[in-house]
Scaffold this motif. Structure first.
Motif, PDB file in Angstrom:
ATOM      1  N   SER A 190      68.347  92.270  29.817  1.00 58.24           N
ATOM      2  CA  SER A 190      67.665  91.051  30.258  1.00 58.24           C
ATOM      3  C   SER A 190      68.267  90.476  31.537  1.00 58.24           C
ATOM      4  O   SER A 190      67.644  89.656  32.212  1.00 58.24           O
ATOM      5  N   ARG A 191      69.472  90.926  31.895  1.00 56.07           N
ATOM      6  CA  ARG A 191      70.154  90.370  33.065  1.00 56.07           C
ATOM      7  C   ARG A 191      70.280  91.371  34.221  1.00 56.07           C
ATOM      8  O   ARG A 191      70.752  90.980  35.296  1.00 56.07           O
ATOM      9  N   THR A 192      69.898  92.610  34.009  1.00 56.02           N
ATOM     10  CA  THR A 192      70.129  93.602  35.065  1.00 56.02           C
ATOM     11  C   THR A 192      69.091  93.513  36.174  1.00 56.02           C
ATOM     12  O   THR A 192      69.422  93.567  37.352  1.00 56.02           O
ATOM     13  N   GLY A 193      67.814  93.406  35.810  1.00 58.34           N
ATOM     14  CA  GLY A 193      66.756  93.254  36.819  1.00 58.34           C
ATOM     15  C   GLY A 193      66.837  94.306  37.904  1.00 58.34           C
ATOM     16  O   GLY A 193      67.021  95.495  37.651  1.00 58.34           O
ATOM     17  N   ASP A 194      66.695  93.856  39.159  1.00 57.01           N
ATOM     18  CA  ASP A 194      66.851  94.736  40.315  1.00 57.01           C
ATOM     19  C   ASP A 194      68.328  94.698  40.699  1.00 57.01           C
ATOM     20  O   ASP A 194      68.802  93.770  41.340  1.00 57.01           O
ATOM     21  N   PHE A 195      69.054  95.722  40.294  1.00 55.63           N
ATOM     22  CA  PHE A 195      70.489  95.760  40.552  1.00 55.63           C
ATOM     23  C   PHE A 195      70.754  96.732  41.693  1.00 55.63           C
ATOM     24  O   PHE A 195      70.798  97.943  41.504  1.00 55.63           O
ATOM     25  N   GLU A 196      70.879  96.194  42.883  1.00 56.60           N
ATOM     26  CA  GLU A 196      71.146  97.002  44.083  1.00 56.60           C
ATOM     27  C   GLU A 196      70.122  98.125  44.230  1.00 56.60           C
ATOM     28  O   GLU A 196      70.448  99.267  44.563  1.00 56.60           O
ATOM     29  N   GLY A 197      68.850  97.781  43.969  1.00 51.69           N
ATOM     30  CA  GLY A 197      67.775  98.747  44.135  1.00 51.69           C
ATOM     31  C   GLY A 197      67.585  99.694  42.972  1.00 51.69           C
ATOM     32  O   GLY A 197      66.812 100.650  43.069  1.00 51.69           O
ATOM     33  N   LEU A 198      68.272  99.418  41.861  1.00 53.90           N
ATOM     34  CA  LEU A 198      68.184 100.292  40.689  1.00 53.90           C
ATOM     35  C   LEU A 198      67.759  99.474  39.467  1.00 53.90           C
ATOM     36  O   LEU A 198      67.981  98.271  39.393  1.00 53.90           O
TER      37      LEU A 198
END
Length: 312
Positions: free
Chosen positions: A242-250
């Motif tokens: 639920s907290r990762t989302g868009d993580f540095e394009g991943l």
């Protein structure tokens, strides 16, 4: 017709006793004198009554790493059935793993079931979690290094070569030239969640890393064997999707991380490689994360607690 004996097993203890061999295999088996460099033996108390009855001893020997020492023993030539009988004979304190003998031949040997207990010089490779990102104390790897070196400051070393952002493809390519000057006897491969990531950009051409995991691990296993190092695979931790989302394009998901975890466990089981699972300590505990991916200091303490079970 000559009976096939496809398995070589190095022994330095009770399996060389003809009485034990006759009890397990129905006869004495072919053996050849051999030795294992970089190792020494230490006593291990046995409590299994059937094993004590067969061997006549309540203290057996187990291996530990020691530069400059050599264990003399012999290679037993065993059939499938005889190897299975040897497995049944060995207590839960032992596991069967591959070793490189002084002759250059590879063979099975029964090692301490706690994969880090007999280590002296440990090399850690992996990603940002193994590197210790988000923990000023160096994460679980830093805690492992502190405990390991404190137990024997003369001989014990830990080299953390983890690089944030690394995948197993990166690790398998970068690790071989880094090992020679460090003389490792244990290679800890921290297979984090980077291999489960999905690029968000439609133009990304990297593809799916999951189908290639086994090939990268096979390469690392071959590298470890060249140094007669015991390979220990550390699996991924749970993540808070639920907290990762868009993580540095991943994009990271629990489903993909679970697939990676299952792939690693199966690979290790099939090849008799040690696997330490870090999934459960952080599962459903989002407060132990900084950003959904990286554990905070308390999260790393929980991970080390599990890893230390593989220690003495």
């Amino acid at each position: 017709m000559t009976e096939s004996r496809p398995h070589t097993l190095f022994s330095f203890g009770t399996l060389l006793d003809r009485r034990v061999q006759t009890s397990l295999f129905g006869r004495a088996v072919p053996t050849t004198a051999s030795s294992l460099a970089g190792h020494a033996t230490r006593p291990l108390a046995i409590t299994d009554a059937s094993v004590i009855a067969t061997s006549g001893q309540d203290v057996h020997l187990t291996l530990e790493r020691r530069i400059g020492s050599t264990v003399e023993g012999a290679v037993l030539r065993l059939t499938d059935q005889e190897l299975a009988a040897a497995d049944d004979y060995e207590v839960d304190d032992y596991v069967r793993r591959r070793v490189l003998l002084t002759s250059g031949e590879t063979a099975w040997a029964y090692l301490d079931a706690r994969p880090l207990c007999s280590a002296a010089r440990i090399v850690i490779v992996g990603d940002s979690i193994a590197y210790g990102r988000c923990d000023p104390q160096g994460g679980w790897a830093g805690q492992l290094a502190a405990a390991h070196i404190a137990s024997d400051e003369t001989s014990h070393r830990v080299f953390n070569l983890a690089v944030p952002g690394s995948t197993l493809a990166d690790v398998s390519e970068q690790t071989p030239p880094l090992l020679a000057p460090r003389h490792p006897d244990t290679l800890v491969v921290a297979a984090g969640i980077n291999d489960s990531a999905v690029p968000l950009a439609a133009s990304a051409t990297d593809g799916d890393a999951l189908p290639h995991i086994s090939g990268h691990l096979d390469s690392l296993a071959a590298t470890a064997q060249r140094y007669n190092a015991r390979m220990v695979v550390v699996g991924p931790a749970w993540l808070d999707e639920s907290r990762t989302g868009d993580f540095e394009g991943l994009r990271f998901t629990v489903e993909r991380a679970r697939t990676l975890r299952a792939t690693l466990k199966t690979w290790c089981e099939d090849r008799h490689i040690d696997y330490l699972d870090l999934w459960e300590p952080l599962r459903d505990q989002p407060h132990l994360f900084v950003d959904g991916l990286h554990p905070n200091a308390e999260g790393h303490k929980e991970l080390y607690r599990v890893l230390s079970a593989g220690y003495c």
